[in-house]
Scaffold this motif. Structure first.
Motif, short mmCIF file in Angstrom:
data_model
loop_
_atom_site.label_atom_id
_atom_site.label_comp_id
_atom_site.label_asym_id
_atom_site.label_seq_id
_atom_site.Cartn_x
_atom_site.Cartn_y
_atom_site.Cartn_z
N GLU A 69 0.83 -1.20 0.00
CA GLU A 69 0.00 0.00 0.00
C GLU A 69 0.86 1.26 0.00
O GLU A 69 0.46 2.29 -0.53
CB GLU A 69 -0.94 -0.01 1.20
N ARG A 70 2.04 1.17 0.61
CA ARG A 70 2.98 2.30 0.65
C ARG A 70 4.35 1.78 0.25
O ARG A 70 5.20 1.49 1.08
CB ARG A 70 3.03 2.91 2.06
N PRO A 71 4.60 1.63 -1.05
CA PRO A 71 5.87 1.06 -1.49
C PRO A 71 7.06 1.92 -1.04
O PRO A 71 7.01 3.16 -1.08
CB PRO A 71 5.75 1.05 -3.02
N PRO A 72 8.13 1.28 -0.62
CA PRO A 72 9.35 2.02 -0.25
C PRO A 72 10.13 2.43 -1.50
O PRO A 72 9.73 2.15 -2.63
CB PRO A 72 10.13 0.99 0.57
N MET A 73 11.25 3.08 -1.29
CA MET A 73 12.16 3.42 -2.37
C MET A 73 13.19 2.32 -2.52
O MET A 73 13.64 1.71 -1.55
CB MET A 73 12.87 4.74 -2.06
N LEU A 74 13.58 2.07 -3.77
CA LEU A 74 14.63 1.10 -4.06
C LEU A 74 15.71 1.82 -4.86
O LEU A 74 15.53 2.10 -6.05
CB LEU A 74 14.05 -0.08 -4.86
N TYR A 75 16.80 2.15 -4.21
CA TYR A 75 17.89 2.89 -4.85
C TYR A 75 18.80 1.89 -5.55
O TYR A 75 19.89 1.56 -5.07
CB TYR A 75 18.65 3.71 -3.82
N ASP A 76 18.37 1.45 -6.70
CA ASP A 76 19.07 0.38 -7.42
C ASP A 76 20.09 0.95 -8.40
O ASP A 76 20.13 0.57 -9.57
CB ASP A 76 18.07 -0.55 -8.11
N TYR A 77 20.90 1.88 -7.93
CA TYR A 77 22.00 2.41 -8.71
C TYR A 77 23.19 2.56 -7.77
O TYR A 77 23.03 2.54 -6.54
CB TYR A 77 21.65 3.73 -9.40
N TYR A 78 24.36 2.73 -8.36
CA TYR A 78 25.59 2.66 -7.57
C TYR A 78 26.55 3.77 -7.97
O TYR A 78 26.62 4.17 -9.13
CB TYR A 78 26.27 1.30 -7.77
N GLY A 79 27.28 4.29 -6.97
CA GLY A 79 28.35 5.22 -7.25
C GLY A 79 27.93 6.66 -7.46
O GLY A 79 28.71 7.45 -8.00
N PHE A 80 26.74 7.02 -7.05
CA PHE A 80 26.26 8.39 -7.22
C PHE A 80 26.40 9.17 -5.92
O PHE A 80 26.63 8.58 -4.85
CB PHE A 80 24.81 8.37 -7.71
N PRO A 81 26.27 10.49 -5.95
CA PRO A 81 26.43 11.30 -4.74
C PRO A 81 25.43 10.89 -3.64
O PRO A 81 24.35 10.36 -3.93
CB PRO A 81 26.17 12.72 -5.23
N PRO A 82 25.78 11.15 -2.38
CA PRO A 82 24.92 10.72 -1.26
C PRO A 82 23.49 11.21 -1.36
O PRO A 82 22.56 10.50 -0.96
CB PRO A 82 25.64 11.33 -0.04
N GLU A 83 23.29 12.42 -1.91
CA GLU A 83 21.92 12.94 -1.97
C GLU A 83 21.02 12.11 -2.87
O GLU A 83 19.79 12.15 -2.74
CB GLU A 83 21.92 14.41 -2.43
N SER A 84 21.60 11.33 -3.78
CA SER A 84 20.77 10.51 -4.66
C SER A 84 20.14 9.33 -3.90
O SER A 84 19.20 8.72 -4.41
CB SER A 84 21.60 9.98 -5.84
#
Length: 267
Positions: A69-84
């Motif tokens: 009902e409330r999907p989380p975020m999936l940060y499926d990338y690598y090597g980017f700045p912390p804010e990403s």
């Protein structure tokens, strides 16, 4: 009955590109793609009840839907700045739509699965954070099916076509060129131009011929140089299937980080 929804295949760019500094100077290309993605909200004549997104970044043994009902975020990338890794896009899920997707696919002979833990991957939240910045429309993601058979994915799209008459806006998120090893190679520009020209012609043909070309996409010029692995092309197959008898139009065609990309709308 609501107006029949269009279906859209869009390029989602690279990683979290609109929201962080990638160290690549391509303001015209970034502006063109971000402007296009913002415009997608206006493509349906009436606001959708929900979105069904097929992202290139999710493959499963069976077509699988997110059911949270409330999907989380999936940060499926690598090597980017912390804010990403602090980006948010809190669009609600839609468990009833997820069940309807499974019902339609099941009626077409597909075995399916559900995933109550899966979050929005960057093939969904990065472009749609521009399209729907308020995150105010419920969203369900549907996976690709492992094996990446184009005919199967066209069939998946055909099975899902009734959703268009139920207020659901179906979006395929991929790329018309996706060869990461060659991304910064100047020779890739010619490859992207050649494959994109073939794809633009194919996607806008009469539907029977369009689908036949997409099934045999590997026969296109430089096909495997543009897509060593075809996961970023397969969302287009689902969208073409859902398009049915609607002919496609090229809604966006520009360069991004020096490479030719395009988007297609149907209906």
């Amino acid at each position: 009955m609501p107006d029949r929804m269009p279906v859209v295949f869009l390029p989602h760019g690279g990683g979290p590109w609109p929201f962080v500094d990638l160290g690549f100077d391509d303001k015209p290309g970034f502006d063109a793609l971000s402007g296009y993605l913002r415009s997608v909200r206006a493509v349906p004549k009436t606001g959708p009840k929900a979105l069904l997104v097929i992202s290139a970044h999710w493959e499963e043994p069976l077509p699988t839907v997110m059911t949270a009902e409330r999907p989380p975020m999936l940060y499926d990338y690598y090597g980017f700045p912390p804010e990403s890794y602090a980006l948010t896009w809190p669009a609600p899920g839609h468990p009833k739509l997820a069940e309807r997707v499974r019902q339609l696919l099941g009626a077409a002979g597909f075995q399916t699965a559900a995933d109550p833990q899966r979050g929005y991957d960057h093939g969904t939240f990065v472009p749609l954070k521009l399209t729907y910045p308020e995150a105010d429309v419920p969203v369900v993601q549907l996976s690709l099916k492992q094996g990446l058979d184009p005919q199967e994915h066209l069939a998946m799209g055909r099975a899902l076509a009734p959703l268009r008459d139920e207020g659901v806006f179906i979006i395929g998120s991929g790329m018309t060129f996706h060869n990461l090893r060659a991304f910064m190679d100047p020779r890739s520009r010619g490859i992207a131009e050649q494959f994109d020209a073939w794809l633009r012609e194919s996607a806008t043909l009469e539907p029977k011929e369009r689908d036949g070309r997409l099934i045999h996409w590997e026969e296109a010029p430089v096909a495997r140089l543009a897509h060593p692995r075809e996961e970023h092309l397969l969302p287009l197959m689902v969208i073409a299937g859902a398009a049915g008898s609607d002919r496609g139009t090229t809604a966006y065609n520009a360069t991004f980080m020096g490479l030719r990309l395009s988007a297609y709308h149907f209906g």
